[in-house]
Enzyme design. Structure first.
Site, PDB file in Angstrom:
ATOM      1  CG  ASN A 207      -1.710   1.230   1.433  1.00 62.61           C
ATOM      2  OD1 ASN A 207      -1.803   2.051   0.506  1.00 62.61           O
ATOM      3  ND2 ASN A 207      -2.293   1.392   2.611  1.00 62.61           N
ATOM      4  CD1 TRP A 208       3.713   1.080  -2.787  1.00 62.23           C
ATOM      5  CD2 TRP A 208       3.679   2.187  -4.738  1.00 62.23           C
ATOM      6  NE1 TRP A 208       4.504   0.393  -3.678  1.00 62.23           N
ATOM      7  CE2 TRP A 208       4.507   1.048  -4.884  1.00 62.23           C
ATOM      8  CE3 TRP A 208       3.506   3.032  -5.833  1.00 62.23           C
ATOM      9  CZ2 TRP A 208       5.155   0.744  -6.079  1.00 62.23           C
ATOM     10  CZ3 TRP A 208       4.144   2.731  -7.027  1.00 62.23           C
ATOM     11  CH2 TRP A 208       4.963   1.594  -7.145  1.00 62.23           C
ATOM     12  CE  LYS A 209       0.022   3.428   4.632  1.00 60.33           C
ATOM     13  NZ  LYS A 209      -0.009   3.530   6.060  1.00 60.33           N
TER      14      LYS A 209
ATOM     15  CG  HIS B 215      -5.868   1.804   5.233  1.00 58.55           C
ATOM     16  ND1 HIS B 215      -5.389   2.803   6.050  1.00 58.55           N
ATOM     17  CD2 HIS B 215      -4.850   0.929   5.068  1.00 58.55           C
ATOM     18  CE1 HIS B 215      -4.126   2.535   6.360  1.00 58.55           C
ATOM     19  NE2 HIS B 215      -3.773   1.400   5.760  1.00 58.55           N
TER      20      HIS B 215
ATOM     21  CD  GLU C 121      -3.445  -2.633   7.558  1.00 60.42           C
ATOM     22  OE1 GLU C 121      -2.306  -2.812   7.122  1.00 60.42           O
ATOM     23  OE2 GLU C 121      -4.084  -1.593   7.356  1.00 60.42           O
TER      24      GLU C 121
ATOM     25  CB  SER D 181       4.786  -1.617  12.251  1.00 57.10           C
ATOM     26  OG  SER D 181       4.404  -0.287  12.509  1.00 57.10           O
TER      27      SER D 181
ATOM     28  N   GLY E  94       2.841  -1.273   4.305  1.00 56.06           N
ATOM     29  CA  GLY E  94       2.776   0.158   4.002  1.00 56.06           C
ATOM     30  C   GLY E  94       4.139   0.700   3.612  1.00 56.06           C
TER      31      GLY E  94
HETATM   32  P1  PGA Z   1       2.774   0.428   7.706  1.00 53.08           P
HETATM   33  O1  PGA Z   1       1.328   0.634   7.034  1.00 53.08           O
HETATM   34  O2  PGA Z   1       3.291  -0.901   7.191  1.00 53.08           O
HETATM   35  O3  PGA Z   1       3.577   1.585   7.236  1.00 53.08           O
HETATM   36  O4  PGA Z   1       2.544   0.402   9.179  1.00 53.08           O
HETATM   37  C1  PGA Z   1       0.432  -0.436   6.920  1.00 53.08           C
HETATM   38  C2  PGA Z   1      -0.826   0.017   6.227  1.00 53.08           C
HETATM   39  O5  PGA Z   1      -1.161   1.203   6.315  1.00 53.08           O
HETATM   40  O6  PGA Z   1      -1.519  -0.790   5.589  1.00 53.08           O
END
Ligand code: PGA
Length: 256
Positions: free
Chosen positions: A12-14, A98, A168, A216, A237
């Site tokens: 998930n590149w956001k 999400h 999550e 994380s 993420g």
């Molecule tokens: P992160 O994000 O791995 O940076 O904690 C996970 C996510 O938002 O799906």
């Protein structure tokens, strides 16, 4: 132990990276590992929507997913992105619910509507659930159960084969990598989530729903979680933007 079938490694590149050139570079590097792992690992990248449309122009051994969809099918919704539009430009997966979208106002009802729109558009739909915090009395379990029931109970059963659950815990998203949930605790949540899914759809169908862990994840904890968390994959993420590290996760998953 349940036979896990294909594993999913989802990035998930956001709202990253800055440019399409960078996005293409990451995707190109990731494709090398995704290609060699594709018999046993499904690699999904969820880039920002404009990059998705461009990345989808070349044939790659990765699937592309949208990070969100509108809860509406069509109509006067300026700025919203319809599930069917994402499907039409090459998305085959969608993330809904999400925690960052829930924090921006998505309620359980919105998540239910988005899930339906996404499935109706033919997207495999990754529904994110997870508690804000943990307590000693199991209230977090009721919270997660409720999120699952709200998202899924009105869903026509024909869609259940296209549902993927991403567990999550909100407190672990964007946190320290050493604070990711332990494989043992993840395994307990996988059992719990399957139990809720069994109540809805029966055991056989519930067992087929892939359950991912996110929050994380880095290469180090990914190995432990994949080896003993009993998950069907990971939703990654920040570390999914590091092409080398993300590729190593894909290659590791292929060895399991
Ligand atoms: P992160 O994000 O791995 O940076 O904690 C996970 C996510 O938002 O799906």
């Amino acid at each position: 132990m349940i036979r896990r079938g294909k594993l999913y490694i989802v990035g998930n590149w956001k709202m990253n990276p800055d440019t399409y050139d960078e996005a293409r570079h990451i995707a190109t590097v990731v494709c090398r590992s995704a290609r060699s792992a594709q018999r046993t690992v499904t690699t999904v990248i969820c880039p920002p929507a404009p990059f998705l449309a461009l990345l989808a122009r070349s044939r790659r051994p990765i699937c592309l997913g949208t990070q969100d969809v509108s809860s509406a099918f069509d109509g006067a919704y300026t700025g919203e992105i319809a599930a069917r539009h994402m499907r039409s430009v090459g998305a085959t997966y969608a993330i809904v619910g999400h925690s960052e979208r829930r924090r921006s106002g998505d309620t359980d009802t919105t998540v239910r509507e988005k899930t339906l729109r996404s499935l109706e558009a033919g997207l495999k739909t990754i529904i994110c659930v997870g508690e804000e915090s943990r307590d000693d009395h199991g209230a977090f379990l009721s919270f997660v159960r409720n999120q699952l029931l709200e998202a899924l109970s009105a869903l026509p059963k024909k869609h259940c084969s296209d549902v993927i659950i991403a567990y999550e815990p909100v407190w672990a998203v964007g946190g320290n990598y050493q604070d990711a949930l332990s494989p043992d605790h993840i395994h307990q949540m996988v059992i719990f989530i399957r139990k809720v899914l069994s109540e809805l759809w029966g055991r056989a169908d519930a067992m087929r729903v892939p359950i991912l862990y996110g929050g994380s994840v880095d290469l180090e904890n990914a190995k432990r979680i994949l080896a003993s968390g009993e998950v069907n994959g990971l939703l990654v993420g920040r570390r999914s933007l590091d092409a080398t590290e993300f590729s190593s996760m894909i290659r590791y998953a292929a060895t399991i």
